[in-house]
Design an enzyme around this catalytic site. Structure first.
Site, PDB file in Angstrom:
ATOM      1  N   GLU A 175      -5.157  -8.340   0.576  1.00 26.13           N
ATOM      2  CA  GLU A 175      -5.944  -8.254   1.973  1.00 26.13           C
ATOM      3  C   GLU A 175      -7.391  -7.836   1.631  1.00 26.13           C
ATOM      4  OE1 GLU A 175      -4.510  -4.743   4.307  1.00 26.13           O
ATOM      5  OE2 GLU A 175      -2.310  -5.357   4.128  1.00 26.13           O
ATOM      6  N   GLU A 198       0.697  -1.331  -0.077  1.00 30.57           N
ATOM      7  CA  GLU A 198      -0.024  -0.104   0.157  1.00 30.57           C
ATOM      8  C   GLU A 198       0.844   1.388  -0.084  1.00 30.57           C
ATOM      9  OE1 GLU A 198      -3.152   0.163   3.037  1.00 30.57           O
ATOM     10  OE2 GLU A 198      -3.805  -2.001   2.325  1.00 30.57           O
TER      11      GLU A 198
END
Length: 489
Positions: A396, A199
């Site tokens: 995720e 991320e």
């Protein structure tokens, strides 16, 4: 570029409707066999959130140690990850839980400062850190669990932050390359799936625009608690260096290790799926810009070697760096797979471009608001149609719940969330998306960054008041039944 967004959106709507039309309105029950035979089911964690042992066996401090310990008021409950889940000592128990549930993969991250306490080769390699990850990897393999290793999950070594500003400094690109090289050399004979960065968008937005995550930098008008920063310039510098660091890492893997180790290297990108708030042309353009400044921000350079056109057009005043031709060529095709971290989606609304108090958040000239369901399928299809049909993993996906201080193992809302999102992943696969696996976030309740221990994402309950004891939640049993071939809602 905007017309391409609309074309992709039309593809997604038509393809989605074709699948939905063939299904019942209620969500069908799931079987493991509903997914491809080689589909991977796993769970994920990150080093600072679960390991603990922050000052043991030669580990150096990271910016998250400094941020949470020096400024406890910036963490909702004043806590930190110095002990966390104590997975550094309890990793065998955690691997046993993965095996008990039935997962065949585990996504974990490597602590940069546990391998290189001072962040670079000059500070020396910490053999105890190498030993820990060797032990973890070997334990996973002994249980038939594939290791997916993330090289960077936000925990920049503090020494590099002090030396040249961490990811604000161009020097970090080569230091990250050297660190990745050590990881490939030490673990690549057994680790066949690598994720360079987790991320990068969150690093940029929360660490350098909002200032609510380490290193806590932002413009004063955004957050008076920030001690320094500039939300109009620093985020783009940091994002640029993150992209180049990724490129250098995969370059060294392909040059030195790919032929012998035969592994794959990707990146984990987070984004919601943004639909127009209304059907107006203005809101449709705003939705395109919202995607350009989130998912496309890091995906476009890896495909074309350039930033999205909407970013180039909207980031005024020379604030958006440019890639040299050499860097652009290095970045093109610099992935074997793309990881998608997905939690929720929103609507984008056109707003006037700001000329005062400008930050990365104001540059898209779009207000992102509300939440909607169904976005994971749409985001997968967007990546498929716009970015050359990449191999994808959902690296995720999950939902949190408030921590009440009581041992609560019944998490029906989490089960419903996973059932719906796995069904949408299956729909995307039926349409033709090349999704190879799904990782639940998270295996364990853990230190949830600025929220501390006030929320819980785990399939496994961790009692932070009683020696970090682990208890399977109902959602863990749901996954166990699913992975053992029983139908589940």
């Amino acid at each position: 570029m905007t017309s391409k967004y609309f074309s992709v959106l039309v593809f997604i709507i038509l393809a989605s409707n074709e699948v939905v039309a063939k299904r019942h309105s209620s969500t069908p029950k799931l079987r493991k066999t509903d997914f491809p035979e080689d589909f991977i089911f796993g769970a994920a964690t990150s080093a600072y959130q679960v390991e603990g042992a922050a000052q043991e066996d030669g580990r150096g401090p990271s910016i998250w140690d400094t941020f949470s310990e020096k400024y406890p008021e910036k963490i909702k409950d004043g806590s930190n990850g110095s002990i966390a889940d104590d997975s550094y000592h309890l990793y065998k128990e955690d691997v046993g839980l993965l095996h008990q549930i039935g997962f065949n993969a585990y996504r974990f991250s490597i602590s940069w400062s546990r391998i290189l306490p001072r962040g670079n080769l000059k500070g020396g390699i910490n053999q105890a850190g190498i030993d820990y990850y060797n032990n973890l990897i070997n334990e996973l393999l002994s249980k038939g669990i594939k290791p997916f290793a993330t090289i960077f999950h936000w925990d920049t070594p503090q020494d590099l932050e002090d030396a040249y500003g961490g990811f604000r400094g161009a020097e970090i690109v080569n230091d990250f390359r050297d660190y990745a090289d050590i990881c490939f050399k030490s673990f690549g004979d057994r680790v066949k799936h690598w994720i360079t960065l987790n991320e990068p968008l969150t690093v940029v937005q929360q660490g350098y625009v909002a200032g609510v995550m380490a290193p806590g930098r932002c413009s004063k008008f955004t957050n008076p608690n920030c001690t320094a920063g500039n939300g109009a310039t620093e985020p783009y510098i940091v994002g640029h260096n993150l992209i180049l660091a990724h490129g250098e890492a995969i370059k060294v893997y392909r040059k030195k290790y790919k032929a012998s180790q035969k592994g794959q290297v990707g990146i984990a990108l987070n984004a919601g799926w943004n639909l127009p708030y209304t059907e107006s042309a203005e809101d449709r353009l705003a939705a395109a810009r919202a995607m350009a400044f989130t998912f496309d921000y890091f995906m476009e350079p890896l495909v074309t070697g350039k930033y999205p056109v909407d970013m180039v057009n909207n980031v005024k005043g020379g604030r958006l760096p440019t890639f040299t031709s050499k860097q652009s060529n290095m970045l093109k095709g610099s992935y074997d797979f793309i990881g998608i971290n997905y939690y929720s989606s929103s609507y984008a609304k056109d707003v006037p471009c700001s000329s005062e108090n400008v930050t990365m958040f104001s540059d898209p000239c779009a207000s992102v608001t509300g939440e909607r369901d169904g976005g994971i399928r749409d985001l997968i299809l967007y990546a498929k149609y716009k970015f050359k049909d990449p191999v994808m993993y959902i690296t995720e996906n999950g939902r949190d719940e408030a921590s009440t201080g009581k041992i609560l193992l019944k998490d029906g809302d989490r089960i419903d969330y996973y059932a719906r999102h796995l069904k949408m992943v299956q729909d995307a696969i039926l349409i033709g998306a090349n999704v190879k696996g799904f990782f639940a976030w998270s295996l364990l309740d853990n230190f949830e960054w600025a929220s501390g221990y006030t929320v819980r994402f785990g399939l496994v309950y961790v009692d932070f008041n009683d020696r970090r004891k682990r208890y399977l939640k109902k959602s863990a049993h749901w996954f166990r039944h699913l992975l053992n071939g029983k139908k589940e809602n």
